[in-house]
Design a protein around this motif. Sequence first.
Motif, PDB file in Angstrom:
ATOM      1  N   SER A  85      26.494  63.994 -27.532  1.00 20.95           N
ATOM      2  CA  SER A  85      26.346  63.925 -26.184  1.00 20.95           C
ATOM      3  C   SER A  85      27.571  64.398 -25.309  1.00 20.95           C
ATOM      4  CB  SER A  85      25.913  62.498 -25.880  1.00 20.95           C
ATOM      5  OG  SER A  85      26.655  61.542 -26.009  1.00 20.95           O
ATOM      6  N   LEU A  86      28.681  64.201 -25.909  1.00 22.67           N
ATOM      7  CA  LEU A  86      30.117  64.256 -25.348  1.00 22.67           C
ATOM      8  C   LEU A  86      30.455  65.792 -25.393  1.00 22.67           C
ATOM      9  CD1 LEU A  86      31.808  60.950 -26.010  1.00 22.67           C
ATOM     10  CD2 LEU A  86      30.841  61.841 -23.871  1.00 22.67           C
ATOM     11  N   GLY A  87      29.730  66.691 -26.410  1.00 24.69           N
ATOM     12  CA  GLY A  87      30.150  67.980 -26.598  1.00 24.69           C
ATOM     13  C   GLY A  87      31.211  67.870 -27.902  1.00 24.69           C
ATOM     14  N   LEU A  88      31.340  66.777 -28.566  1.00 22.09           N
ATOM     15  CA  LEU A  88      32.295  66.581 -29.553  1.00 22.09           C
ATOM     16  C   LEU A  88      31.875  66.620 -30.930  1.00 22.09           C
ATOM     17  CD1 LEU A  88      34.369  64.112 -27.814  1.00 22.09           C
ATOM     18  CD2 LEU A  88      34.958  66.385 -27.768  1.00 22.09           C
ATOM     19  N   THR A  89      32.351  66.504 -32.152  1.00 18.75           N
ATOM     20  CA  THR A  89      32.060  66.390 -33.453  1.00 18.75           C
ATOM     21  C   THR A  89      32.633  65.084 -34.146  1.00 18.75           C
ATOM     22  OG1 THR A  89      33.559  68.008 -34.235  1.00 18.75           O
ATOM     23  CG2 THR A  89      31.263  68.818 -33.552  1.00 18.75           C
ATOM     24  N   VAL A  90      31.933  64.910 -35.147  1.00 21.25           N
ATOM     25  CA  VAL A  90      32.775  63.506 -36.105  1.00 21.25           C
ATOM     26  C   VAL A  90      33.447  64.592 -37.087  1.00 21.25           C
ATOM     27  CG1 VAL A  90      32.342  61.639 -37.609  1.00 21.25           C
ATOM     28  CG2 VAL A  90      30.905  62.113 -35.469  1.00 21.25           C
ATOM     29  N   PRO A  91      34.837  64.258 -37.419  1.00 18.37           N
ATOM     30  CA  PRO A  91      35.400  64.873 -38.360  1.00 18.37           C
ATOM     31  C   PRO A  91      34.673  64.837 -39.830  1.00 18.37           C
ATOM     32  CG  PRO A  91      36.937  64.157 -36.812  1.00 18.37           C
ATOM     33  CD  PRO A  91      35.618  63.484 -36.474  1.00 18.37           C
ATOM     34  N   ASP A  92      34.349  65.721 -40.702  1.00 23.73           N
ATOM     35  CA  ASP A  92      34.007  65.429 -41.878  1.00 23.73           C
ATOM     36  C   ASP A  92      34.776  64.561 -42.679  1.00 23.73           C
ATOM     37  OD1 ASP A  92      31.899  67.374 -41.421  1.00 23.73           O
ATOM     38  OD2 ASP A  92      32.698  69.117 -42.085  1.00 23.73           O
ATOM     39  N   ARG A  93      35.896  64.634 -42.686  1.00 22.67           N
ATOM     40  CA  ARG A  93      36.840  63.892 -43.515  1.00 22.67           C
ATOM     41  C   ARG A  93      37.357  62.440 -42.961  1.00 22.67           C
ATOM     42  NH1 ARG A  93      40.982  67.942 -46.642  1.00 22.67           N
ATOM     43  NH2 ARG A  93      39.258  69.618 -47.345  1.00 22.67           N
ATOM     44  N   SER A  94      36.680  62.176 -41.917  1.00 21.42           N
ATOM     45  CA  SER A  94      36.863  60.916 -41.076  1.00 21.42           C
ATOM     46  C   SER A  94      36.247  59.672 -41.923  1.00 21.42           C
ATOM     47  CB  SER A  94      36.429  60.988 -39.665  1.00 21.42           C
ATOM     48  OG  SER A  94      36.804  59.515 -39.200  1.00 21.42           O
ATOM     49  N   PRO A  95      37.033  58.719 -42.461  1.00 19.09           N
ATOM     50  CA  PRO A  95      36.378  57.430 -43.145  1.00 19.09           C
ATOM     51  C   PRO A  95      35.411  56.837 -42.012  1.00 19.09           C
ATOM     52  CG  PRO A  95      38.597  57.408 -43.324  1.00 19.09           C
ATOM     53  CD  PRO A  95      38.402  58.686 -42.446  1.00 19.09           C
ATOM     54  N   ASP A  96      34.469  56.166 -42.590  1.00 19.13           N
ATOM     55  CA  ASP A  96      33.402  55.453 -41.764  1.00 19.13           C
ATOM     56  C   ASP A  96      34.084  54.477 -40.741  1.00 19.13           C
ATOM     57  OD1 ASP A  96      31.549  56.947 -43.005  1.00 19.13           O
ATOM     58  OD2 ASP A  96      30.637  54.927 -43.908  1.00 19.13           O
ATOM     59  N   SER A  97      35.007  53.889 -41.003  1.00 18.97           N
ATOM     60  CA  SER A  97      35.818  52.938 -40.214  1.00 18.97           C
ATOM     61  C   SER A  97      36.696  53.650 -39.016  1.00 18.97           C
ATOM     62  CB  SER A  97      36.885  51.844 -41.023  1.00 18.97           C
ATOM     63  OG  SER A  97      37.682  52.753 -41.619  1.00 18.97           O
ATOM     64  N   ASP A  98      36.826  54.889 -39.114  1.00 18.11           N
ATOM     65  CA  ASP A  98      37.571  55.640 -38.236  1.00 18.11           C
ATOM     66  C   ASP A  98      36.875  56.559 -37.241  1.00 18.11           C
ATOM     67  OD1 ASP A  98      39.829  54.120 -39.032  1.00 18.11           O
ATOM     68  OD2 ASP A  98      40.624  55.781 -40.338  1.00 18.11           O
ATOM     69  N   GLN A  99      35.561  56.762 -37.536  1.00 15.56           N
ATOM     70  CA  GLN A  99      34.734  57.691 -36.896  1.00 15.56           C
ATOM     71  C   GLN A  99      34.730  57.650 -35.512  1.00 15.56           C
ATOM     72  OE1 GLN A  99      30.726  57.297 -38.531  1.00 15.56           O
ATOM     73  NE2 GLN A  99      31.579  58.300 -40.867  1.00 15.56           N
ATOM     74  N   LEU A 100      34.318  56.367 -34.900  1.00 16.80           N
ATOM     75  CA  LEU A 100      34.469  56.317 -33.203  1.00 16.80           C
ATOM     76  C   LEU A 100      35.808  56.590 -32.783  1.00 16.80           C
ATOM     77  CD1 LEU A 100      32.988  55.494 -30.887  1.00 16.80           C
ATOM     78  CD2 LEU A 100      33.710  53.048 -31.272  1.00 16.80           C
ATOM     79  N   LYS A 101      36.867  56.032 -33.467  1.00 23.60           N
ATOM     80  CA  LYS A 101      38.082  56.422 -33.218  1.00 23.60           C
ATOM     81  C   LYS A 101      38.451  57.919 -32.954  1.00 23.60           C
ATOM     82  CE  LYS A 101      39.936  52.156 -35.280  1.00 23.60           C
ATOM     83  NZ  LYS A 101      40.840  51.668 -36.411  1.00 23.60           N
ATOM     84  N   SER A 102      38.125  58.651 -34.163  1.00 24.24           N
ATOM     85  CA  SER A 102      38.256  60.024 -34.023  1.00 24.24           C
ATOM     86  C   SER A 102      37.524  60.721 -33.016  1.00 24.24           C
ATOM     87  CB  SER A 102      37.816  60.542 -35.255  1.00 24.24           C
ATOM     88  OG  SER A 102      38.329  59.921 -36.408  1.00 24.24           O
ATOM     89  N   VAL A 103      36.336  60.159 -32.692  1.00 24.80           N
ATOM     90  CA  VAL A 103      35.576  61.017 -31.528  1.00 24.80           C
ATOM     91  C   VAL A 103      36.437  60.625 -29.987  1.00 24.80           C
ATOM     92  CG1 VAL A 103      33.380  61.076 -30.254  1.00 24.80           C
ATOM     93  CG2 VAL A 103      33.311  60.801 -32.647  1.00 24.80           C
ATOM     94  N   LEU A 104      36.560  59.254 -29.826  1.00 19.69           N
ATOM     95  CA  LEU A 104      37.237  58.932 -28.593  1.00 19.69           C
ATOM     96  C   LEU A 104      38.600  59.685 -28.373  1.00 19.69           C
ATOM     97  CD1 LEU A 104      36.293  55.282 -28.220  1.00 19.69           C
ATOM     98  CD2 LEU A 104      35.419  57.263 -27.041  1.00 19.69           C
ATOM     99  N   SER A 105      39.312  59.723 -29.609  1.00 19.09           N
ATOM    100  CA  SER A 105      40.556  60.347 -29.510  1.00 19.09           C
ATOM    101  C   SER A 105      40.747  61.837 -29.112  1.00 19.09           C
ATOM    102  CB  SER A 105      41.226  60.386 -30.728  1.00 19.09           C
ATOM    103  OG  SER A 105      41.703  58.791 -31.108  1.00 19.09           O
ATOM    104  N   GLN A 106      39.381  62.407 -29.379  1.00 18.51           N
ATOM    105  CA  GLN A 106      39.341  63.878 -28.952  1.00 18.51           C
ATOM    106  C   GLN A 106      39.072  64.106 -27.631  1.00 18.51           C
ATOM    107  OE1 GLN A 106      36.213  66.131 -31.280  1.00 18.51           O
ATOM    108  NE2 GLN A 106      36.334  64.403 -32.697  1.00 18.51           N
ATOM    109  N   LEU A 107      38.811  63.166 -26.819  1.00 20.95           N
ATOM    110  CA  LEU A 107      38.549  63.242 -25.391  1.00 20.95           C
ATOM    111  C   LEU A 107      39.624  63.484 -24.702  1.00 20.95           C
ATOM    112  CD1 LEU A 107      36.255  60.231 -24.632  1.00 20.95           C
ATOM    113  CD2 LEU A 107      35.517  62.595 -24.577  1.00 20.95           C
ATOM    114  N   HIS A 108      41.003  63.037 -25.191  1.00 21.64           N
ATOM    115  CA  HIS A 108      42.247  63.275 -24.489  1.00 21.64           C
ATOM    116  C   HIS A 108      42.890  64.798 -24.457  1.00 21.64           C
ATOM    117  CE1 HIS A 108      42.841  59.109 -23.144  1.00 21.64           C
ATOM    118  NE2 HIS A 108      42.593  58.954 -24.414  1.00 21.64           N
ATOM    119  N   HIS A 109      41.865  65.605 -25.416  1.00 25.27           N
ATOM    120  CA  HIS A 109      42.330  67.050 -25.381  1.00 25.27           C
ATOM    121  C   HIS A 109      41.405  67.824 -24.348  1.00 25.27           C
ATOM    122  CE1 HIS A 109      44.971  66.471 -28.939  1.00 25.27           C
ATOM    123  NE2 HIS A 109      44.059  65.961 -29.510  1.00 25.27           N
TER     124      HIS A 109
END
Length: 382
Positions: free
Chosen positions: A246-270
Amino acid sequence: MVRSVPEKFLVAFSLAGEQRTLVRAVAEELERRLGESTVFYDEWFEFYLAGGEADLKLQRIYLERCELAVICISGEYGNKPWTVAEHAVVRARYMAATGSELDRDRILPLRVGEGHVDGVHLNDHVPDLRGRSPADAAQLIIDRLSYVAPTRIKPAQVPHWPQQTPAFRWPMANHGEAQAAFCNLLMHGSPVRMLPIQGGTETGKSSLAKQMERNVAELLPELRCGRFDFKGGVSQRIETEAFAGSLGLTVPDRSPDSDQLKSVLSQLHHLPRPTVIILDTYDEAGEDGTWLERAFLPQLRRSEWLRIVILGRQVPSGRDAVWESIAAPTVPLTQPDAQAWFEYGRRLNLDVELDLDFVTRLHQLAAGRPAPLRELFDTRRP
C-alpha cells in the motif's frame, strides 16, 4: 499502461530473464522516483521492440539512447547469446569513452546473481543488489545518475498536505474527537505528526483505523497511506507485505521475520513524500513497539512529510520523549452510547422509522459493541 518512447532514457537495464523479479522491483521503484517513461525495462517496451530490428533498437538504446546503462551481472547474463550481444554493445560504448572518465561512468554494473561475465574483472567494484531493498538499490542508481547527468534529473512533483479540511466520510457513531484530530493531523503546516488514540476492547478502534485509511485513499489519493495491524491475520508476513504494498514498497526477501516491519519503515526515509502511517492494535506490538518508540518516532522531528496514527488499548506517551513537541494529546475512545447511534441512524436516512427506545434496545442486545451495531444499521440503508 503504455509508456511513451523518449528520445533518450535516463536509465536502461540490461538483464537476463532469470533475475526479472529482482530487477523489475528496482525498475519500478526507479520509475516512481524519476517519472514515467524515464526507465527502459524491456518488458515495458515490447510494443516498441517487436519486429525484425529488435536487436538494433536495443543496441541503440544501450549505446546512445540512455544516460546510464545498468548491467545486471549474473552467470546467466554472461552465457546467453542475446545478453552477451547486449554486453558487447555496452563494452563498445565503454571503449569509445576512454578519453572521458565521466562517460565511462555512464555504465553501471550491478550484481544480481552468481556467476562470471567476460569483461567484468575481479578488481571491478560491482555492488550487489541481492541484499538491498528496491528503495536502496534505486537510490544507488539515482546517485550515479546525479553524478553523470545532473541536469537531466528534474525535481519530483511532490504532493502537498491539504490546505482545507477534507470532507471525509465517517460511517460510525460518535468518535468525533478522534475524527477531528485525524483531519487536523493531515493539514498543511500542522505541528502535530503523531496522533495517539487509546480505547478499550470493543470501542471501534480497528473500524476507525480502516475508515481513516479508506478516506485518504478515496479523497486524498496523492498521499501515500498504509495501515498495519499488529494483531495480524493469517500471518505477520502477509500483513507486512500488504502494508508495504500500500506504500509502494516491498519486504526484502532476505529480511528475517522479526525485522520485516523495520525494513519496510526504514525504506520510507529514502522516499520523502507526504505519507500517513496508521498502526492498529499497538498493545500487541512487542519488540516492534520498542523499536518504534526508541528509533523511529524520534525521527519525526525531522520528517515533516510523515504523519503517524497509533491506536490501541495502550499507546506511546510522548511525555519526556524527544518527539513530545510533535505529538498530539492522547485521544480517548469510548463506546458510542445509544443516543449517538440514534443520531447516526437518522443521518443515514434508513428505510425504517427509528425511535430512541428501539435503538436503546438494540444497543443493549449488542452490549454496546460497535461492529454488530454498525453492520445492522448499514444493512437497512435504502
